[in-house]
Scaffold this active site. Structure first.
Site, PDB file in Angstrom:
ATOM      1  N   ARG A  20      28.193  24.844  18.103  1.00  0.00           N
ATOM      2  CA  ARG A  20      28.759  25.995  17.370  1.00  0.00           C
ATOM      3  C   ARG A  20      27.985  27.289  17.596  1.00  0.00           C
ATOM      4  O   ARG A  20      28.036  28.217  16.790  1.00  0.00           O
ATOM      5  CB  ARG A  20      28.852  25.700  15.862  1.00  0.00           C
ATOM      6  CG  ARG A  20      29.710  24.496  15.555  1.00  0.00           C
ATOM      7  CD  ARG A  20      30.119  24.468  14.097  1.00  0.00           C
ATOM      8  NE  ARG A  20      30.958  23.317  13.830  1.00  0.00           N
ATOM      9  CZ  ARG A  20      30.503  22.138  13.443  1.00  0.00           C
ATOM     10  NH1 ARG A  20      29.214  21.945  13.250  1.00  0.00           N
ATOM     11  NH2 ARG A  20      31.337  21.141  13.231  1.00  0.00           N
ATOM     12  N   LYS A  44      30.528  40.155  25.596  1.00  0.00           N
ATOM     13  CA  LYS A  44      31.821  39.595  25.998  1.00  0.00           C
ATOM     14  C   LYS A  44      31.540  38.391  26.890  1.00  0.00           C
ATOM     15  O   LYS A  44      30.864  38.536  27.914  1.00  0.00           O
ATOM     16  CB  LYS A  44      32.639  40.620  26.783  1.00  0.00           C
ATOM     17  CG  LYS A  44      33.448  41.562  25.913  1.00  0.00           C
ATOM     18  CD  LYS A  44      34.398  42.366  26.783  1.00  0.00           C
ATOM     19  CE  LYS A  44      35.225  43.328  25.963  1.00  0.00           C
ATOM     20  NZ  LYS A  44      36.094  44.170  26.809  1.00  0.00           N
ATOM     21  N   GLU A  50      30.606  51.313  38.076  1.00  0.00           N
ATOM     22  CA  GLU A  50      30.542  51.230  36.608  1.00  0.00           C
ATOM     23  C   GLU A  50      29.664  52.352  36.048  1.00  0.00           C
ATOM     24  O   GLU A  50      29.871  52.809  34.926  1.00  0.00           O
ATOM     25  CB  GLU A  50      30.015  49.856  36.156  1.00  0.00           C
ATOM     26  CG  GLU A  50      30.846  48.666  36.632  1.00  0.00           C
ATOM     27  CD  GLU A  50      32.226  48.528  35.955  1.00  0.00           C
ATOM     28  OE1 GLU A  50      32.522  49.269  34.997  1.00  0.00           O
ATOM     29  OE2 GLU A  50      33.007  47.666  36.413  1.00  0.00           O
ATOM     30  N   LYS A  67      26.395  52.174  27.091  1.00  0.00           N
ATOM     31  CA  LYS A  67      27.138  50.951  26.764  1.00  0.00           C
ATOM     32  C   LYS A  67      26.705  50.430  25.391  1.00  0.00           C
ATOM     33  O   LYS A  67      27.538  50.024  24.568  1.00  0.00           O
ATOM     34  CB  LYS A  67      26.885  49.894  27.851  1.00  0.00           C
ATOM     35  CG  LYS A  67      27.546  48.547  27.596  1.00  0.00           C
ATOM     36  CD  LYS A  67      28.927  48.427  28.186  1.00  0.00           C
ATOM     37  CE  LYS A  67      29.673  47.208  27.688  1.00  0.00           C
ATOM     38  NZ  LYS A  67      29.879  46.161  28.645  1.00  0.00           N
ATOM     39  N   GLU A  97      36.027  45.769  20.339  1.00  0.00           N
ATOM     40  CA  GLU A  97      37.049  46.537  21.055  1.00  0.00           C
ATOM     41  C   GLU A  97      38.287  46.820  20.192  1.00  0.00           C
ATOM     42  O   GLU A  97      39.417  46.574  20.601  1.00  0.00           O
ATOM     43  CB  GLU A  97      37.449  45.824  22.360  1.00  0.00           C
ATOM     44  CG  GLU A  97      38.121  46.778  23.342  1.00  0.00           C
ATOM     45  CD  GLU A  97      38.365  46.148  24.715  1.00  0.00           C
ATOM     46  OE1 GLU A  97      37.390  45.901  25.431  1.00  0.00           O
ATOM     47  OE2 GLU A  97      39.526  45.928  25.060  1.00  0.00           O
ATOM     48  N   ARG A 123      35.735  51.027  22.291  1.00  0.00           N
ATOM     49  CA  ARG A 123      35.275  50.245  23.461  1.00  0.00           C
ATOM     50  C   ARG A 123      36.311  50.203  24.579  1.00  0.00           C
ATOM     51  O   ARG A 123      35.975  49.991  25.746  1.00  0.00           O
ATOM     52  CB  ARG A 123      34.875  48.836  23.005  1.00  0.00           C
ATOM     53  CG  ARG A 123      34.173  48.029  24.076  1.00  0.00           C
ATOM     54  CD  ARG A 123      33.485  46.795  23.521  1.00  0.00           C
ATOM     55  NE  ARG A 123      32.904  45.998  24.580  1.00  0.00           N
ATOM     56  CZ  ARG A 123      32.074  44.983  24.404  1.00  0.00           C
ATOM     57  NH1 ARG A 123      31.704  44.640  23.189  1.00  0.00           N
ATOM     58  NH2 ARG A 123      31.590  44.311  25.429  1.00  0.00           N
ATOM     59  N   ASN A 172      37.640  50.703  29.880  1.00  0.00           N
ATOM     60  CA  ASN A 172      38.672  50.234  30.810  1.00  0.00           C
ATOM     61  C   ASN A 172      39.207  51.340  31.705  1.00  0.00           C
ATOM     62  O   ASN A 172      40.227  51.152  32.379  1.00  0.00           O
ATOM     63  CB  ASN A 172      39.833  49.591  30.034  1.00  0.00           C
ATOM     64  CG  ASN A 172      39.405  48.304  29.381  1.00  0.00           C
ATOM     65  OD1 ASN A 172      38.520  47.621  29.880  1.00  0.00           O
ATOM     66  ND2 ASN A 172      39.987  47.981  28.245  1.00  0.00           N
ATOM     67  N   HIS A 187      40.587  50.539  35.043  1.00  0.00           N
ATOM     68  CA  HIS A 187      40.731  49.086  35.097  1.00  0.00           C
ATOM     69  C   HIS A 187      42.179  48.605  35.075  1.00  0.00           C
ATOM     70  O   HIS A 187      42.477  47.538  35.596  1.00  0.00           O
ATOM     71  CB  HIS A 187      39.950  48.428  33.953  1.00  0.00           C
ATOM     72  CG  HIS A 187      38.471  48.372  34.213  1.00  0.00           C
ATOM     73  ND1 HIS A 187      37.706  49.500  34.421  1.00  0.00           N
ATOM     74  CD2 HIS A 187      37.610  47.327  34.310  1.00  0.00           C
ATOM     75  CE1 HIS A 187      36.454  49.147  34.621  1.00  0.00           C
ATOM     76  NE2 HIS A 187      36.360  47.836  34.572  1.00  0.00           N
ATOM     77  N   HIS A 223      42.982  46.120  37.753  1.00  0.00           N
ATOM     78  CA  HIS A 223      43.354  44.720  37.481  1.00  0.00           C
ATOM     79  C   HIS A 223      44.657  44.360  38.183  1.00  0.00           C
ATOM     80  O   HIS A 223      44.808  43.247  38.681  1.00  0.00           O
ATOM     81  CB  HIS A 223      43.518  44.483  35.972  1.00  0.00           C
ATOM     82  CG  HIS A 223      42.209  44.342  35.258  1.00  0.00           C
ATOM     83  ND1 HIS A 223      42.084  44.499  33.903  1.00  0.00           N
ATOM     84  CD2 HIS A 223      40.969  44.067  35.714  1.00  0.00           C
ATOM     85  CE1 HIS A 223      40.827  44.322  33.552  1.00  0.00           C
ATOM     86  NE2 HIS A 223      40.121  44.054  34.635  1.00  0.00           N
ATOM     87  N   HIS A 242      35.610  43.610  42.369  1.00  0.00           N
ATOM     88  CA  HIS A 242      36.128  44.209  41.131  1.00  0.00           C
ATOM     89  C   HIS A 242      35.870  45.723  41.125  1.00  0.00           C
ATOM     90  O   HIS A 242      36.769  46.519  40.850  1.00  0.00           O
ATOM     91  CB  HIS A 242      35.456  43.531  39.930  1.00  0.00           C
ATOM     92  CG  HIS A 242      35.723  44.196  38.621  1.00  0.00           C
ATOM     93  ND1 HIS A 242      36.957  44.164  38.013  1.00  0.00           N
ATOM     94  CD2 HIS A 242      34.918  44.935  37.808  1.00  0.00           C
ATOM     95  CE1 HIS A 242      36.905  44.849  36.879  1.00  0.00           C
ATOM     96  NE2 HIS A 242      35.678  45.324  36.734  1.00  0.00           N
TER      97      HIS A 242
HETATM   98  N1  GLY Z   1      33.178  45.393  30.454  1.00  0.00           N
HETATM   99  C1  GLY Z   1      33.848  46.080  29.423  1.00  0.00           C
HETATM  100  C2  GLY Z   1      33.298  45.783  28.069  1.00  0.00           C
HETATM  101  O1  GLY Z   1      32.233  45.222  27.953  1.00  0.00           O
HETATM  102  O2  GLY Z   1      33.923  46.126  27.105  1.00  0.00           O
END
Ligand code: GLY
Length: 362
Positions: free
Chosen positions: A122, A144, A186, A228, A238, A242, A246, A249, A253, A266
């Site tokens: 857990r 993430k 990035e 960040k 998000e 956040r 993107n 992106h 994507h 990417h």
């Molecule tokens: N890579 C995008 C984020 O961490 O929200």
């Protein structure tokens, strides 16, 4: 020179350490952080040969009982199969709730290991030791974690924050130039969305960055991580802010989906996406031609691609963006620049406008 900054979350404040040569002292570094001597390092076959022996030695020297396992290089390792292998190894090595997982590698290893840590018993602690520029400035910070499903990227995952992000810029010495450039997108992205000074830093120091000048890299990576960390502190899950990460992106994507993730890095797909998003913003009258050219020049100088492959029509690319549409209640949220250092979230752009912008980017 070493820089330490923090991700300030309500329930979880953790450091990001940016330096050179610091992974050789990992054992010392973890003494105050780890509640148990047991740990498992997950890495990939290419990173393993460069750094694993040194890290294992440092941990042994600090009296840790560390096991190590490798996963194959590449996106395909973000799978249920590799996830299950890690769980097997955690059980075999008898890690308990106080033990630690270590992700040593790029974004794939970080996402996979983080997710394994999120669910084993857990949830156990883990640390990120990112060894690609993309992971250092983006993927390793913010919690993430995910694996992929055959129907889509990152569909199975969790938010699970690491206890520490340890960035050693020396690890970039073994990163292929193509991956270094793809990771740099990035940083440029962060500059466009909220930090013109960071954008200028890349403009003025591009040669030093690509030549891996240590001080320049530490300054740049720490600044990108501070941005960040600030975004994640304000919007961990998000819900709103956040989403600006993107930028580029949604187009990127779509291209990754069409090329089955195996032609473009990417970061390269994001670079094409940023160029197209900027062109769209110019068409909509919200971004100047001057700023468009400024972004494009930097992408060109960094030898990042800015045009779509001719094998896909604008309509096919627009259609491939529909996954994002579904995920967001039928509305496509596009992140578009207003000027270098500020973006706006738009959900009112039509398919005709999108197709027009794509058709200008071949
Ligand atoms: N890579 C995008 C984020 O961490 O929200």
């Amino acid at each position: 020179m070493e820089k330490t900054l923090h991700v300030e979350l309500k329930e979880n404040r953790y450091p990001i350490i940016v330096g050179a040569g610091n992974i050789t002292r990992i054992g010392e570094c973890l003494k105050s952080l780890s509640k148990s001597t047991k740990m498992l390092i997950v890495t990939d076959t290419s990173v393993h040969q460069h750094y694993a022996p040194m890290i294992l030695w440092s941990l042994k020297h600090a009296d840790f009982d560390a096991a190590l396992m490798e996963v194959p290089v590449g996106e395909s390792s973000k799978s249920l199969e590799q996830f299950a292998r890690i769980q097997d190894r955690l059980i075999e090595h008898q890690l308990d709730r106080s033990s630690l997982l270590i992700a040593l590698g790029g974004g794939v290893v970080g996402d996979l290991t983080g997710f394994a840590a999120a669910v084993y018993m857990r949830g156990i602690d883990y640390i990120q030791i990112p060894t690609t520029l993309q992971a250092q400035v983006d993927a390793s910070v913010g919690g993430k974690t995910a694996i992929n499903h055959v129907k889509g990227k990152n569909l199975i995952g969790a938010f699970h924050q690491p206890k520490l992000v340890l960035i050693d810029v020396d690890t970039l010495n073994t990163l292929p130039q193509r991956d270094l450039r793809a990771g740099l997108i990035e940083v440029i992205k962060m500059g466009v969305i909220r930090d013109e000074y960071l954008f200028e830093m890349v403009e003025e120091n591009l040669d030093g960055i690509l030549d891996l000048d240590t001080e320049t890299l530490i300054e740049m990576i720490a600044r990108a991580c501070a941005n960040k960390a600030d975004i994640v502190a304000k919007d961990e899950r998000e819900s709103n802010l956040r989403v600006v990460l993107n930028y580029g992106h949604t187009f990127g994507h779509a291209l990754e989906t069409l090329t089955h993730y195996d032609e473009l890095r990417h970061g390269e797909a994001v670079s094409i996406g940023m160029n197209c998003a900027a062109r769209l913003a110019v068409n909509l009258g919200m971004f100047s031609e001057f700023d468009y050219e400024r972004q494009r020049k930097l992408l060109d100088q960094a030898k990042l691609p800015v045009t779509f492959p001719s094998s896909f029509t604008p309509k096919a690319i627009c259609d491939a963006m529909s996954y994002d549409k579904k995920a967001l209640d039928g509305k496509l949220r596009l992140i578009l620049p207003a000027h270098i250092g500020e973006v706006v979230i738009r959900d009112d752009v039509t398919d005709t406008e999108i197709i027009e912008a794509i058709s200008q980017c071949y």
